[in-house]
Write a protein that holds these residues in place. Structure first.
Motif: not given
Length: 447
Positions: A243-244, A263-267, A287-297
């Motif tokens: 979030g913020v 994932l929310n660009p505004d957040s 960062s601003c990416e999908d949560g699943r990708d974030f976890i894996r990386n």
């Protein structure tokens, strides 16, 4: 002894619906008053025979200046309208102290009554029991969640709340629909300024954000604080749905290093803004990416680009200890290695966070599945703090339900450092929980 009471309720105007006519809320109450010398005010106020008659209602003075008296005398106001309503003892006391009984009018207007008083006077009788004066405050915004039966009166409710709360500049109501991708509540303006950019203070941090475009719940302040208190200053935290920054910023203030994602660009935009405003640029990476990708990386990112070592008060105490131990020897600053290991993952998306748990399978294995992965750096696996909902209201059943869903997603039993914490009830048959557990090693190394 019978208690005396004054009717201070506002006049009834149940014809109002959209427009609030403040001018019709006027009331005059005729009371008996004793004209007394100013220097004897305390004597009268402390009199046992008068005490039960003296006005004692909120925002009304029991002693007022007498505008018609040139000698500076005061008026002591009573809760009765006639001398006959006073006891004989009270009348004798007043006579002995040369008090003069007169009539006095108390004038009340819209400003006198509370929001609940006004709404009780305008809403239909069948809606009075659930009068919606409760709301959440975020910055200058009052956020309501009106039941459907109150929606025809939403504008007047908003205006009353705006009037009666000086710090509030904007009143909004949550609409049933929710943004399906970014999970923030849609809202409508009921009263005040159409300004949704707020500055909110929580846990000694400042948060700026557009309340209409990001998710924020002020009722979760206690939970934010509870979880951050579990963190150690030297921790590295991966905040999957940041979030913020309600977890990330306070954690960094404590000394933690944080990977914060949304994932929310505004957040993500306001998260980056809050990182700068709170002076934690060296400790939080947004960062601003999908949560699943974030976890894996995440584990690879920290391994390849580690955070600086912790250098807060704890390290300063080590220096002081060494200095006291050997005043003569040159000071050798304790050195700590860069932080390359994630110690905790936070998953604050209760509606769907459990669905992302399968992303933890194999996160410690090398990307190509052949060489050494980041797992070689980990003596202990990271803790997972995952928020979720359940409709099982009994604690034992709730734990069984949540455990079953967690284990189904990760494909393994959770057995180490498991803790289940009830956050709050969000609906009559829906509770929010935080389940914490250590990631099973066999899951992290699954190929």
């Amino acid at each position: 002894m019978q208690q005396l009471a004054m009717d201070m309720s506002p006049p009834i105007h149940r014809w109002m619906k959209d427009d609030l006519d403040r001018s019709v809320f006027q009331k005059s109450i005729m009371v008996l008053a004793a004209r007394i010398p100013a220097q004897k005010t305390t004597t009268f106020l402390k009199s046992d025979v008068l005490r039960r008659y003296i006005v004692d209602v909120p925002k009304i003075r029991s002693v007022v200046w007498d505008p018609s008296d040139m000698q500076g005398r005061r008026l002591l106001l009573f809760k009765v309208a006639t001398e006959a309503a006073l006891s004989s003892e009270a009348r004798i006391f007043l006579t002995e102290h040369s008090a003069e009984l007169v009539d006095h009018t108390i004038h009340l207007n819209y400003d006198y009554w509370t929001a609940d008083d006004i709404l009780q006077a305008v809403l239909p009788e069948e809606l009075l029991d659930g009068s919606p004066t409760g709301f959440s405050i975020t910055g200058h915004i009052a956020h309501l969640n009106l039941n459907k039966e109150y929606l025809p009166y939403k504008k007047i409710i908003g205006k009353v709340i705006l009037d009666k709360n000086p710090a509030i500049k904007t009143v909004v109501n949550k609409i049933d629909s929710i943004d399906t991708k970014f999970r923030f509540f849609k809202m409508e303006l009921l009263a005040g300024e159409p300004n949704f950019i707020v500055e909110h203070h929580e846990s000694n941090c400042r948060f700026t954000f557009d309340f209409s475009k990001v998710y924020w719940n002020s009722r979760l302040h206690t939970e934010h604080d509870r979880l951050v208190q579990l963190f150690k200053p030297e921790d590295v935290v991966a905040d999957v749905f940041a979030g913020v920054g309600p977890f990330a910023i306070p954690a960094a203030k404590k000394g933690c290093a944080v990977l914060a994602n949304d994932l929310n660009p505004d957040s993500a935009y306001f998260l980056s803004t809050n990182i700068v405003k709170n002076n934690v640029v060296d400790l939080v990476r947004a960062s601003c990416e999908d949560g699943r990708d974030f976890i894996r990386n995440a584990v690879f990112n920290v391994m390849e680009n580690p955070f600086p070592p912790y250098s807060g008060p704890k390290l300063s105490r080590l220096k002081e200890k060494q200095s006291r131990r050997d005043q003569q020897a040159p000071l050798q600053t304790p050195t700590l290695p860069p932080r390359k290991v994630i110690t905790r993952f936070v998953m604050n998306l209760p509606d769907s966070a459990l669905d992302f748990l399968d992303a933890f399978r194999g996160i410690m294995v090398s990307r190509d599945g052949t060489g050494e992965g980041p797992g070689r750096l980990y003596d202990a696996m990271p803790m997972i703090h995952c928020y979720c909902f359940t409709r099982e209201l009994e604690p034992v059943k709730a734990e069984a339900d949540i455990r079953l869903r967690v284990e189904a997603k990760i494909g393994h039993k959770i057995e180490e450092d498991v803790d289940l914490h009830l956050v709050r009830s969000v609906a009559p048959n829906k509770d929010m929980y935080c389940i914490s557990f250590r990631l099973p090693r066999s899951v992290a190394f699954a190929r």
